[in-house]
Design a protein around this motif. Structure first.
Motif, PDB file in Angstrom:
ATOM      1  N   THR A  51     -17.069  42.073  21.805  1.00 38.15           N
ATOM      2  CA  THR A  51     -18.046  41.781  20.802  1.00 38.15           C
ATOM      3  C   THR A  51     -18.842  43.014  20.638  1.00 38.15           C
ATOM      4  N   TYR A  92     -21.872  35.705  23.111  1.00 38.85           N
ATOM      5  CA  TYR A  92     -20.951  36.310  24.164  1.00 38.85           C
ATOM      6  C   TYR A  92     -19.390  36.876  23.630  1.00 38.85           C
ATOM      7  N   ALA A  93     -18.883  35.684  22.758  1.00 41.47           N
ATOM      8  CA  ALA A  93     -17.539  36.202  22.367  1.00 41.47           C
ATOM      9  C   ALA A  93     -17.381  35.944  20.975  1.00 41.47           C
ATOM     10  N   GLY A 134     -14.435  38.455  24.798  1.00 39.60           N
ATOM     11  CA  GLY A 134     -15.492  38.266  25.540  1.00 39.60           C
ATOM     12  C   GLY A 134     -16.325  39.680  25.255  1.00 39.60           C
ATOM     13  N   TRP A 135     -17.421  39.604  26.147  1.00 40.25           N
ATOM     14  CA  TRP A 135     -18.893  40.610  25.821  1.00 40.25           C
ATOM     15  C   TRP A 135     -18.126  41.905  25.346  1.00 40.25           C
TER      16      TRP A 135
END
Length: 114
Positions: free
Chosen positions: A41, A65-66, A37-38
């Motif tokens: 990342t 986002y991912a 997830g963010w």
């Protein structure tokens, strides 16, 4: 070989045979990394940024986002050089690291960078 000399097709293929998640497309070495997830990342982007700055060789990044897509090419010569494969190897080694089974570290419980 000078540091900005383009690699031969054979040298690039040798790299790709060892690092099969990387591909050569449109004159760039590319690899897409998935994350949970963010927040992961952003950590991945920062890690790649740190390695790039330490090596004084900077990739192009596409950030979602991912996912993070890394694109490497030596801009000065518009070709793949040893700088690109060296940075790709260091990125691969660093961002995919996980503690060993017998480590005192637990490791992240969810699917990590892949």
């Amino acid at each position: 070989m000078t540091e900005d000399q383009a690699l031969t097709e054979e040298q690039i293929q040798e790299f790709l045979n060892t690092y099969s998640a990387w591909e050569l497309r449109d004159g760039w070495l590319r690899r897409k990394f998935g994350t949970p997830g963010w927040s992961h990342t952003l950590m991945l982007v920062n890690t790649i940024g740190y390695l790039a700055e330490a090596g004084n060789h900077h990739p192009d990044l596409n950030v979602g986002y991912a996912a993070v897509t890394v694109k490497l090419q030596t801009h000065k010569v518009r070709a793949i050089t040893g700088k690109d494969t060296s940075l790709a190897q260091k990125i691969e080694e660093t961002v995919l690291w996980q503690p060993a089974e017998d480590s005192a570290l637990d490791g992240f419980p969810k699917k990590w960078v892949h």
